[in-house]
Design a protein around this motif. Sequence first.
Motif, PDB file in Angstrom:
ATOM      1  N   GLY A   1       0.806  -1.222   0.000  1.00 53.83           N
ATOM      2  CA  GLY A   1       0.000   0.000   0.000  1.00 53.83           C
ATOM      3  C   GLY A   1       0.837   1.268   0.000  1.00 53.83           C
ATOM      4  O   GLY A   1       0.305   2.377   0.014  1.00 53.83           O
ATOM      5  N   SER A   2       2.160   1.103  -0.020  1.00 52.24           N
ATOM      6  CA  SER A   2       3.003   2.300   0.076  1.00 52.24           C
ATOM      7  C   SER A   2       3.054   3.096  -1.220  1.00 52.24           C
ATOM      8  O   SER A   2       3.531   4.227  -1.228  1.00 52.24           O
ATOM      9  CB  SER A   2       4.411   1.925   0.527  1.00 52.24           C
ATOM     10  OG  SER A   2       4.919   0.914  -0.282  1.00 52.24           O
TER      11      SER A   2
ATOM     12  N   GLY B   1       0.522   4.359  -2.675  1.00 51.70           N
ATOM     13  CA  GLY B   1      -0.363   5.498  -2.445  1.00 51.70           C
ATOM     14  C   GLY B   1       0.351   6.605  -1.682  1.00 51.70           C
ATOM     15  O   GLY B   1       0.256   7.785  -2.032  1.00 51.70           O
ATOM     16  N   LEU B   2       1.094   6.220  -0.655  1.00 54.26           N
ATOM     17  CA  LEU B   2       1.839   7.209   0.127  1.00 54.26           C
ATOM     18  C   LEU B   2       2.887   7.885  -0.755  1.00 54.26           C
ATOM     19  O   LEU B   2       3.071   9.105  -0.706  1.00 54.26           O
ATOM     20  CB  LEU B   2       2.506   6.520   1.324  1.00 54.26           C
ATOM     21  CG  LEU B   2       3.358   7.417   2.216  1.00 54.26           C
ATOM     22  CD1 LEU B   2       2.503   8.473   2.892  1.00 54.26           C
ATOM     23  CD2 LEU B   2       4.088   6.596   3.276  1.00 54.26           C
ATOM     24  N   TRP B   3       3.556   7.070  -1.567  1.00 52.08           N
ATOM     25  CA  TRP B   3       4.604   7.610  -2.440  1.00 52.08           C
ATOM     26  C   TRP B   3       4.020   8.657  -3.391  1.00 52.08           C
ATOM     27  O   TRP B   3       4.624   9.705  -3.627  1.00 52.08           O
ATOM     28  CB  TRP B   3       5.240   6.454  -3.229  1.00 52.08           C
ATOM     29  CG  TRP B   3       6.490   6.821  -3.972  1.00 52.08           C
ATOM     30  CD1 TRP B   3       6.635   6.947  -5.313  1.00 52.08           C
ATOM     31  CD2 TRP B   3       7.772   7.109  -3.405  1.00 52.08           C
ATOM     32  NE1 TRP B   3       7.931   7.281  -5.621  1.00 52.08           N
ATOM     33  CE2 TRP B   3       8.646   7.398  -4.472  1.00 52.08           C
ATOM     34  CE3 TRP B   3       8.261   7.166  -2.094  1.00 52.08           C
ATOM     35  CZ2 TRP B   3       9.987   7.717  -4.274  1.00 52.08           C
ATOM     36  CZ3 TRP B   3       9.604   7.497  -1.901  1.00 52.08           C
ATOM     37  CH2 TRP B   3      10.435   7.762  -2.973  1.00 52.08           C
ATOM     38  N   LEU B   4       2.817   8.366  -3.898  1.00 50.69           N
ATOM     39  CA  LEU B   4       2.199   9.294  -4.849  1.00 50.69           C
ATOM     40  C   LEU B   4       1.714  10.577  -4.174  1.00 50.69           C
ATOM     41  O   LEU B   4       1.497  11.574  -4.854  1.00 50.69           O
ATOM     42  CB  LEU B   4       1.028   8.607  -5.572  1.00 50.69           C
ATOM     43  CG  LEU B   4       1.447   7.543  -6.592  1.00 50.69           C
ATOM     44  CD1 LEU B   4       0.226   6.812  -7.131  1.00 50.69           C
ATOM     45  CD2 LEU B   4       2.239   8.146  -7.740  1.00 50.69           C
ATOM     46  N   THR B   5       1.555  10.536  -2.861  1.00 47.37           N
ATOM     47  CA  THR B   5       1.217  11.792  -2.189  1.00 47.37           C
ATOM     48  C   THR B   5       2.466  12.660  -1.994  1.00 47.37           C
ATOM     49  O   THR B   5       2.365  13.805  -1.590  1.00 47.37           O
ATOM     50  CB  THR B   5       0.557  11.568  -0.808  1.00 47.37           C
ATOM     51  OG1 THR B   5       1.486  10.929   0.053  1.00 47.37           O
ATOM     52  CG2 THR B   5      -0.713  10.747  -0.921  1.00 47.37           C
ATOM     53  N   PHE B   6       3.625  12.085  -2.276  1.00 50.14           N
ATOM     54  CA  PHE B   6       4.863  12.857  -2.250  1.00 50.14           C
ATOM     55  C   PHE B   6       5.318  13.199  -3.669  1.00 50.14           C
ATOM     56  O   PHE B   6       5.964  14.207  -3.888  1.00 50.14           O
ATOM     57  CB  PHE B   6       5.969  12.072  -1.523  1.00 50.14           C
ATOM     58  CG  PHE B   6       5.873  12.166  -0.033  1.00 50.14           C
ATOM     59  CD1 PHE B   6       4.851  11.526   0.657  1.00 50.14           C
ATOM     60  CD2 PHE B   6       6.778  12.911   0.699  1.00 50.14           C
ATOM     61  CE1 PHE B   6       4.740  11.634   2.033  1.00 50.14           C
ATOM     62  CE2 PHE B   6       6.682  13.020   2.078  1.00 50.14           C
ATOM     63  CZ  PHE B   6       5.662  12.380   2.743  1.00 50.14           C
ATOM     64  N   GLN B   7       5.033  12.331  -4.600  1.00 53.03           N
ATOM     65  CA  GLN B   7       5.423  12.528  -6.000  1.00 53.03           C
ATOM     66  C   GLN B   7       4.218  12.190  -6.891  1.00 53.03           C
ATOM     67  O   GLN B   7       4.084  11.058  -7.334  1.00 53.03           O
ATOM     68  CB  GLN B   7       6.593  11.611  -6.359  1.00 53.03           C
ATOM     69  CG  GLN B   7       7.965  12.187  -6.129  1.00 53.03           C
ATOM     70  CD  GLN B   7       8.264  13.362  -7.060  1.00 53.03           C
ATOM     71  OE1 GLN B   7       7.680  13.475  -8.126  1.00 53.03           O
ATOM     72  NE2 GLN B   7       9.170  14.229  -6.624  1.00 53.03           N
ATOM     73  N   PRO B   8       3.343  13.138  -7.136  1.00 50.60           N
ATOM     74  CA  PRO B   8       2.105  12.785  -7.845  1.00 50.60           C
ATOM     75  C   PRO B   8       2.249  12.617  -9.357  1.00 50.60           C
ATOM     76  O   PRO B   8       1.311  12.182 -10.004  1.00 50.60           O
ATOM     77  CB  PRO B   8       1.180  13.964  -7.524  1.00 50.60           C
ATOM     78  CG  PRO B   8       2.077  15.085  -7.194  1.00 50.60           C
ATOM     79  CD  PRO B   8       3.371  14.539  -6.705  1.00 50.60           C
ATOM     80  N   ARG B   9       3.402  13.003  -9.924  1.00 52.02           N
ATOM     81  CA  ARG B   9       3.557  12.858 -11.384  1.00 52.02           C
ATOM     82  C   ARG B   9       3.785  11.385 -11.702  1.00 52.02           C
ATOM     83  O   ARG B   9       4.888  10.857 -11.517  1.00 52.02           O
ATOM     84  CB  ARG B   9       4.734  13.682 -11.881  1.00 52.02           C
ATOM     85  CG  ARG B   9       4.524  15.172 -11.793  1.00 52.02           C
ATOM     86  CD  ARG B   9       5.713  15.885 -12.434  1.00 52.02           C
ATOM     87  NE  ARG B   9       5.517  17.315 -12.472  1.00 52.02           N
ATOM     88  CZ  ARG B   9       5.967  18.145 -11.527  1.00 52.02           C
ATOM     89  NH1 ARG B   9       6.621  17.675 -10.495  1.00 52.02           N
ATOM     90  NH2 ARG B   9       5.755  19.442 -11.626  1.00 52.02           N
ATOM     91  N   ARG B  10       2.757  10.752 -12.192  1.00 52.08           N
ATOM     92  CA  ARG B  10       2.796   9.281 -12.308  1.00 52.08           C
ATOM     93  C   ARG B  10       3.801   8.795 -13.343  1.00 52.08           C
ATOM     94  O   ARG B  10       4.486   7.796 -13.106  1.00 52.08           O
ATOM     95  CB  ARG B  10       1.410   8.748 -12.647  1.00 52.08           C
ATOM     96  CG  ARG B  10       0.447   8.943 -11.502  1.00 52.08           C
ATOM     97  CD  ARG B  10      -0.599   7.887 -11.513  1.00 52.08           C
ATOM     98  NE  ARG B  10      -1.568   8.119 -10.470  1.00 52.08           N
ATOM     99  CZ  ARG B  10      -2.599   7.354 -10.246  1.00 52.08           C
ATOM    100  NH1 ARG B  10      -2.814   6.298 -11.011  1.00 52.08           N
ATOM    101  NH2 ARG B  10      -3.437   7.606  -9.272  1.00 52.08           N
TER     102      ARG B  10
ATOM    103  N   VAL C   1      -5.209   4.161  -7.704  1.00 51.40           N
ATOM    104  CA  VAL C   1      -4.346   3.519  -6.709  1.00 51.40           C
ATOM    105  C   VAL C   1      -5.108   3.515  -5.391  1.00 51.40           C
ATOM    106  O   VAL C   1      -5.357   4.567  -4.808  1.00 51.40           O
ATOM    107  CB  VAL C   1      -3.006   4.266  -6.562  1.00 51.40           C
ATOM    108  CG1 VAL C   1      -2.179   3.667  -5.440  1.00 51.40           C
ATOM    109  CG2 VAL C   1      -2.233   4.221  -7.872  1.00 51.40           C
ATOM    110  N   THR C   2      -5.505   2.343  -4.976  1.00 46.70           N
ATOM    111  CA  THR C   2      -6.338   2.269  -3.756  1.00 46.70           C
ATOM    112  C   THR C   2      -5.597   1.532  -2.656  1.00 46.70           C
ATOM    113  O   THR C   2      -4.558   0.966  -2.890  1.00 46.70           O
ATOM    114  CB  THR C   2      -7.665   1.542  -4.042  1.00 46.70           C
ATOM    115  OG1 THR C   2      -7.383   0.301  -4.661  1.00 46.70           O
ATOM    116  CG2 THR C   2      -8.519   2.364  -4.966  1.00 46.70           C
TER     117      THR C   2
END
Lengths: 349, 323
Positions: A161-162, A164-173, A348-349
């Motif tokens: 599930g990390s 999701g956390l990573w994308l809250t720090f780096q949202p550019r997929r 990403v859930t």
Amino acid sequence: MSNTLVSPDSRPRTDRRPQGTSLAGLVGVELRRLWWRRLTKVAVVAVVLFTGASVYNAYSQSSPERIAQQLDEYRILQQQAPRIAEECRQQQAVERDRSGDQSIDFGCDEQGQTPTLEQMGLALPVADTITDGIARTSSLLLAFVALLLGASFVGAEFSTGSMGLWLTFQPRRLRVASTKLVAAAVGGAAVAVLCLVLTNLGARMVAVVNRPGSDLDLPPVPALGEPLVVLGLRIVALALGAGIVGAALGLVLRHTAAVVGVVLGFAVVVEGIVMQAFLQGRLQRWSVLKNIEAFIERGTSYFAETCGPTSCEFTQQTLSYTHGWVFLSSVLLLVVLVGLVAFRRRDVT
Amino acid sequence: MDVAVRTVNLRKTYLSRGSRRVAVTGLSMAVPLGGVHGFLGPNGSGKTTTIRMLLGLVRADSGTAEVFGEAVPKRLPHVIDRVGAIVESPKFFPAFTARQNLVLLAGAIGSPRQRVDEVLEATHLRDRGRDRYAGFSLGMKQRLAIAATLLKDPDLLIFDEPTNGLDPAGIREVRDTMKSLGAQGKTVLVSSHILAEVEQVADTVSIIGHGSLLAEGRVSDILGGAGAAGAAQVRVGVASPDRAAEVLAADGFTVTRDDGYLVVGTDDPAAVTRSLAGHGLYVAELVPVRPDLESAFLALTADEGLGSDADRAAGRRTGAGAA
């Protein structure tokens, strides 16, 4: 202790906001994570053990005692050859007399010829030859290890599930996915380089330790078809590509076990059954494994049915080096594109 | 009003095994800048999906969302360093230490390594920094998640069900943390279905049900509305409740039963005691039933078939003043 989870003023003492990270910096972060992973360490240990075992095998196969024993066997064979040929001729004569057919040929001349030392595989143990042999046999294994590393590297992020956390720090997929693919590629290549370097070092030691004495009369070593470094680069490229494919499949399937299952399923069902069972072997031209072989061995061959005007027969078909790398590059590109699109579009859930 | 978060007609439908499930349907809400904003709704009402859409993790079918005036997810990269979020339970790499997890996240945003030590210290995790995350208690995981959000020094903190699974001490810590952050001028958006908890910390709330907004505003306004929606009530303890109920009903009071107590609708508690005393019945306990967020929530969701049975039981217990 305070009842809050944070100190009254938790603002950074550096008194500045984070400035963001460059793409290279982000790749560095991903590589750090890759290096910290337990599976990476397990893979490194496994590669070292495998290389050690391969080198030890080469050592025991090329020891002076072993070569001397093989030479003895070779000399005995040389001494016995005329007698074997003579016995063959006698049996041939008996058969001709019995049948009255003077055209009967037992091939006695061939039986009386002894193979050359090269044909017997007897040669001086030379580092490059040993390395070449081990490298070719380990290329597929290295590719699988690289694929596993890449798949697990990305799959674990989803399963814990990390991501999701990573994308809250780096949202550019796309940026995030690209850095993961690059890190997986570097990881796969590093594992291959480690294996090749250790193999070459081990092979040099074997060549020194097993250098035969002057009493053994061995033929000169046949030259390799290409510089060793060129073969090494192809194996590293294969592992690099496998790492990328593993990571890209991880982006699509989101679980290491799913990637491994799909890859093994593909190997068994498509490569093992479909390629052989349908179209009389002609599908092998599009087999991933055959194309890997063509890429590593600079061309390969397979048997498939070809039909002329009156009949069909199985003939040997060649698969060129160019076909191999073009096909593999296309597969790599396709898998990467699917991975990037899936990662960019899916929730990403 | 300056807003930190705004959504307009946000909608999200999940497709799963051929079936469609509408999670958020036309949600329009605004979270004011600064302070603690409660985001309330029963389980499955679309809170987490909304938060995921704000963070770009889930793609909205339609509608718009803004964080600090920037459209998300398109412009999210421009504001993400001002947003710290914990969505559902904290999720880090279990085999890595707390410090390793934070070092990676700090690297992702270009935060100096020194900041990792600062946030570990700020969340009282300095001594556990070298311990693996997998061995952490839920409370410590929550601390680490908060430490991660603080790496950015965010202006907006989003906590999604932050007290789930925590012990009472942990719940209090999280609550006090939110208050503290709100007091520092940060905007804290906390989603929860535990209303009593949010009531203690939130300045403003948005209440949603079935994926759409039911009410929004200051907590005091919502409670005032709930209080105004029905007559004031008192909870009466008396030795013979059956007889007392008959007497009060005969005197024109509205009476309901609640676990041996009577809930009486009246603006004048003294009239209740007078009425009962006049018939030889003496009040042992009389407590005004205050409207609370739970009552307000149940009132708002009653017509929509929302809320769990437990919620409804709680509503009966407190008199469900606004119902």
